[in-house]
Design an enzyme around this catalytic site. Sequence first.
Site, PDB file in Angstrom:
ATOM      1  N   LYS A  19       0.811  -1.214   0.000  1.00  0.00           N
ATOM      2  CA  LYS A  19       0.000   0.000   0.000  1.00  0.00           C
ATOM      3  C   LYS A  19       0.848   1.270   0.000  1.00  0.00           C
ATOM      4  CE  LYS A  19      -2.581  -0.041   3.509  1.00  0.00           C
ATOM      5  NZ  LYS A  19      -3.304   0.695   4.541  1.00  0.00           N
ATOM      6  N   ARG A  93     -11.809   1.901   8.664  1.00  0.00           N
ATOM      7  CA  ARG A  93     -11.501   0.513   8.986  1.00  0.00           C
ATOM      8  C   ARG A  93     -12.730  -0.260   9.451  1.00  0.00           C
ATOM      9  NH1 ARG A  93      -5.440   0.700  11.578  1.00  0.00           N
ATOM     10  NH2 ARG A  93      -4.389   0.907   9.588  1.00  0.00           N
ATOM     11  N   ARG A 127      11.548  -9.334   6.717  1.00  0.00           N
ATOM     12  CA  ARG A 127      12.009  -7.955   6.910  1.00  0.00           C
ATOM     13  C   ARG A 127      12.871  -7.828   8.163  1.00  0.00           C
ATOM     14  NH1 ARG A 127       7.141  -3.720   5.768  1.00  0.00           N
ATOM     15  NH2 ARG A 127       6.577  -4.297   7.887  1.00  0.00           N
ATOM     16  N   ARG A 160      11.453  -6.517  13.866  1.00  0.00           N
ATOM     17  CA  ARG A 160      10.472  -5.842  14.711  1.00  0.00           C
ATOM     18  C   ARG A 160       9.400  -6.827  15.163  1.00  0.00           C
ATOM     19  NH1 ARG A 160       7.976  -2.085  10.917  1.00  0.00           N
ATOM     20  NH2 ARG A 160       6.564  -1.674  12.636  1.00  0.00           N
ATOM     21  N   ARG A 171      -2.173 -10.121  12.832  1.00  0.00           N
ATOM     22  CA  ARG A 171      -2.555  -8.851  12.183  1.00  0.00           C
ATOM     23  C   ARG A 171      -3.375  -9.096  10.922  1.00  0.00           C
ATOM     24  NH1 ARG A 171       2.750  -6.031  10.855  1.00  0.00           N
ATOM     25  NH2 ARG A 171       1.536  -4.215  10.259  1.00  0.00           N
TER      26      ARG A 171
END
Length: 216
Positions: A19, A93, A127, A160, A171
């Site tokens: 995004k 949302r 990542r 992270r 998530r």
Amino acid sequence: MVLQKIFRAVIMGPPGSGKGTVSARIVKTFGLKHISSGDILRVNVSAKTELGMLLKSCLDQGQLVPDDVMSRLILSDLKAVDHTSWLLDGFPRTVAQADALDGAFNVDTVINLDVPFQTIRERLTSRWTHLPSGRVYNIHFNPPKVAGLDDETGEPLVQRDDDMPETVLRRLKAYETQTEPVLEYYRSKGVLETFSGTETNKIWPRVELFLHKKLC
């Protein structure tokens, strides 16, 4: 590109769907103002506005921010750029938030990035970040020169919490549960445009073509 009319769009997609990259390209190509709900929240919390303090107390207690608080926060920012074409990212949302947005503005199109969860899981869990600078590496397509170390400082990279496999799965599931009704809401209004794929560089040309047709 100079737009002939005011154009308002919402971009949706799960975390890790590309995004941010697609938004940056839309802004650069079409001159829309990028409005990020995350940025608005951060500014209000750090400025200690009335809504910002309310927001902080919800977050500190691990509660969801009430729809009316989120809507008031975002809509007040949007009203400040009333005669501007914008791309809204991170809001709405929930259906209640979509309703509030609809009551204040006419949304011309909703761009939905549909990327398989398996692709996102691989992308996010690969990542690694250099926390002091925010530089992000991906061990598959943008690895550091020396494994585990930042290219510029040689300092260690960390994964992270948000990018841990179990957090990513949580998530993604939360996004799916929360957002599917919002997609349905916009689908029923005839403004939802879904772009499916596994690579941002292949999705982007289709988004660009679609927007050219909408705006020209």
